[in-house]
Scaffold this active site. Structure first.
Site, PDB file in Angstrom:
ATOM      1  N   LEU A  99       0.675  -1.215   0.015  1.00 38.57           N
ATOM      2  CA  LEU A  99       0.021   0.028   0.038  1.00 38.57           C
ATOM      3  C   LEU A  99       0.839   1.247  -0.036  1.00 38.57           C
ATOM      4  O   LEU A  99       1.894   1.116   0.426  1.00 38.57           O
ATOM      5  CB  LEU A  99      -0.981  -0.190   1.081  1.00 38.57           C
ATOM      6  CG  LEU A  99      -1.942   0.972   1.564  1.00 38.57           C
ATOM      7  CD1 LEU A  99      -2.933   0.940   0.509  1.00 38.57           C
ATOM      8  CD2 LEU A  99      -2.361   1.081   2.858  1.00 38.57           C
ATOM      9  N   CYS A 100       0.413   2.185  -0.790  1.00 36.62           N
ATOM     10  CA  CYS A 100       1.233   3.520  -0.554  1.00 36.62           C
ATOM     11  C   CYS A 100       0.018   4.594  -0.726  1.00 36.62           C
ATOM     12  O   CYS A 100      -1.140   4.277  -0.362  1.00 36.62           O
ATOM     13  CB  CYS A 100       2.301   3.682  -1.893  1.00 36.62           C
ATOM     14  SG  CYS A 100       1.698   3.792  -3.267  1.00 36.62           S
ATOM     15  N   ALA A 101       0.442   5.840  -1.227  1.00 40.03           N
ATOM     16  CA  ALA A 101      -0.617   7.042  -1.352  1.00 40.03           C
ATOM     17  C   ALA A 101      -1.543   6.602  -2.516  1.00 40.03           C
ATOM     18  O   ALA A 101      -2.785   6.722  -2.194  1.00 40.03           O
ATOM     19  CB  ALA A 101       0.060   8.368  -1.476  1.00 40.03           C
TER      20      ALA A 101
END
Length: 167
Positions: free
Chosen positions: A64-66
């Protein structure tokens, strides 16, 4: 190299809750400390390659990231090290839009993409103004920033984000 798999945030959260998968957040610590998914572990992309060996081989983790681009880069690194990383589509933005649970910290840091846009805009504007007022050679600064943004858009690799992450 096999294609990188993706999963939507709702399905990812269901699997994490059921204990079928782990969740790794590859945003920088300041972003992670601002808001994060429950049960996620912070392993920033800027230090990911040197720490990927800490993850057990043969396991599948959701990354997961932005918005998804850093997660895709981390998933590629995972696949090169005999691990499987599945990218959570849309990142934390989609996670929050779906109303999934979050943990909010007390720290308030701008997301990396916003930091990049601020610095790139300031450099491009400075180059244009200095080129007009001082010396036309300063226009090269604006051209350099524009070229960097174009390269980042095409490749998904942002040198400025790497520099800002180190700061």
């Amino acid at each position: 190299m096999p294609a990188i798999r993706t999963i939507n945030a709702s399905d990812a959260w269901a699997d994490v809750q059921a204990g079928r998968a782990g969740l790794i957040d590859v945003r920088e610590p300041g972003e992670f400390e601002t808001v994060r998914a429950p049960r996620s572990i912070n392993l920033p992309l800027s230090r990911f390659e040197e720490r990927v060996s800490e993850l057990p081989a043969g396991t599948t983790v959701y990354v997961l990231c932005a918005v998804g681009s850093r997660a895709m880069a981390a998933a590629k690194i995972l696949s090169e090290s005999s691990r499987t990383g599945v990218v959570v589509e849309g990142g934390m933005g989609d996670w929050q839009r779906r109303g999934l649970p979050i943990e909010a910290g007390s720290r308030r840091v701008w997301p990396m993409d916003r930091q990049v846009r601020l610095v790139a805009g300031a450099l491009a504007l400075s180059g244009a103004l200095l080129g007009w007022l001082v010396n036309p050679r300063f226009y090269l600064l604006s051209g350099f920033v524009g070229g960097g943004l174009l390269f980042s858009g095409i490749t998904g690799v942002c040198g400025m984000a790497h520099v800002l992450a180190r700061c």
